[in-house]
Design an enzyme around this catalytic site. Structure first.
Site, PDB file in Angstrom:
ATOM      1  N   SER A 103       0.779  -1.265  -0.160  1.00  0.00           N
ATOM      2  CA  SER A 103      -0.061  -0.004  -0.118  1.00  0.00           C
ATOM      3  C   SER A 103       0.742   1.357   0.069  1.00  0.00           C
ATOM      4  O   SER A 103       0.391   2.058  -0.876  1.00  0.00           O
ATOM      5  CB  SER A 103      -0.791  -0.191   1.259  1.00  0.00           C
ATOM      6  OG  SER A 103      -1.942  -1.187   1.181  1.00  0.00           O
ATOM      7  N   HIS A 159       0.563   4.151   4.240  1.00  0.00           N
ATOM      8  CA  HIS A 159      -0.122   4.811   3.172  1.00  0.00           C
ATOM      9  C   HIS A 159       0.394   6.435   3.048  1.00  0.00           C
ATOM     10  O   HIS A 159       0.712   6.806   2.291  1.00  0.00           O
ATOM     11  CB  HIS A 159      -1.743   4.787   3.429  1.00  0.00           C
ATOM     12  CG  HIS A 159      -2.298   3.726   3.198  1.00  0.00           C
ATOM     13  ND1 HIS A 159      -3.501   3.259   3.224  1.00  0.00           N
ATOM     14  CD2 HIS A 159      -1.754   2.392   3.061  1.00  0.00           C
ATOM     15  CE1 HIS A 159      -3.774   2.153   3.266  1.00  0.00           C
ATOM     16  NE2 HIS A 159      -2.798   1.718   2.992  1.00  0.00           N
TER      17      HIS A 159
END
Length: 178
Positions: A103, A159
């Site tokens: 991610s 993220h």
């Protein structure tokens, strides 16, 4: 798997620095892998076409490292202080909590594409057309909320590490240094 393909503060401080990268090639489930690879395909194709595969690979790997670093900082410093403030007791010490997934790397690729082409129309959930910049704001905002709420299932910190790498890459591209 835990020792060599998942990032954690304990792994890192034990000298398993390679987990900064290997964690980005590990996934908890098939769905986790597929969702990351779908994002990489759609946004990576654009970045690869624009800058070439070598740039895309460097961006991906730097996003993976940045995501892992943000994950480590979050679990080493922020989670322990939040636990103390909220008087929470977790089943696992934050330094032992493992993280995995692409991610952070995929966020670096996605958000660089969004920064470069903010008015491009993207189909949110493959259905709803939105300008890319709105999707970018939603992605970053959702990760900030994850951190503030203490979400332990999805790493908003990793993220945001990828988002930071996208911002750095975008600034370098704008200056003509890519």
């Amino acid at each position: 798997m835990m020792r060599n393909f998942m990032i954690s503060v304990d792994n890192f401080t034990s000298g398993r620095v390679h987990t900064l990268i290997t964690s980005a090639f590990s996934h908890i489930s098939t769905w986790h892998l597929i969702s990351n690879m779908v994002g990489l395909y759609f946004f990576g194709t654009s970045i690869g076409r624009y800058f070439g595969p070598k740039f895309l690979l460097k961006l991906y790997l730097s996003g993976a490292v940045a995501g892992s670093v943000f994950y480590l900082v979050y679990h080493a410093f922020i989670v322990p202080s939040l636990q103390t403030q909220r008087r929470q007791v977790l089943s696992m010490h934050p330094s032992q909590t493992p993280g995995l997934g692409a991610s952070g790397a995929v966020n670096a690729v996605m958000l660089l594409d969004i920064f470069l082409f903010p008015t491009k129309i993207i189909y949110f959930n493959f259905v709803i057309p939105v300008p890319a910049i709105l999707l970018g704001i939603f992605i970053v905002g959702k990760d900030v909320v994850r951190i503030l709420e203490g979400d332990t299932q999805v790493s908003g910190s990793a993220h945001l590490g990828g988002a930071a790498m996208a911002a750095i890459a975008w600034a370098r591209v704008r200056r003509g240094r890519f």
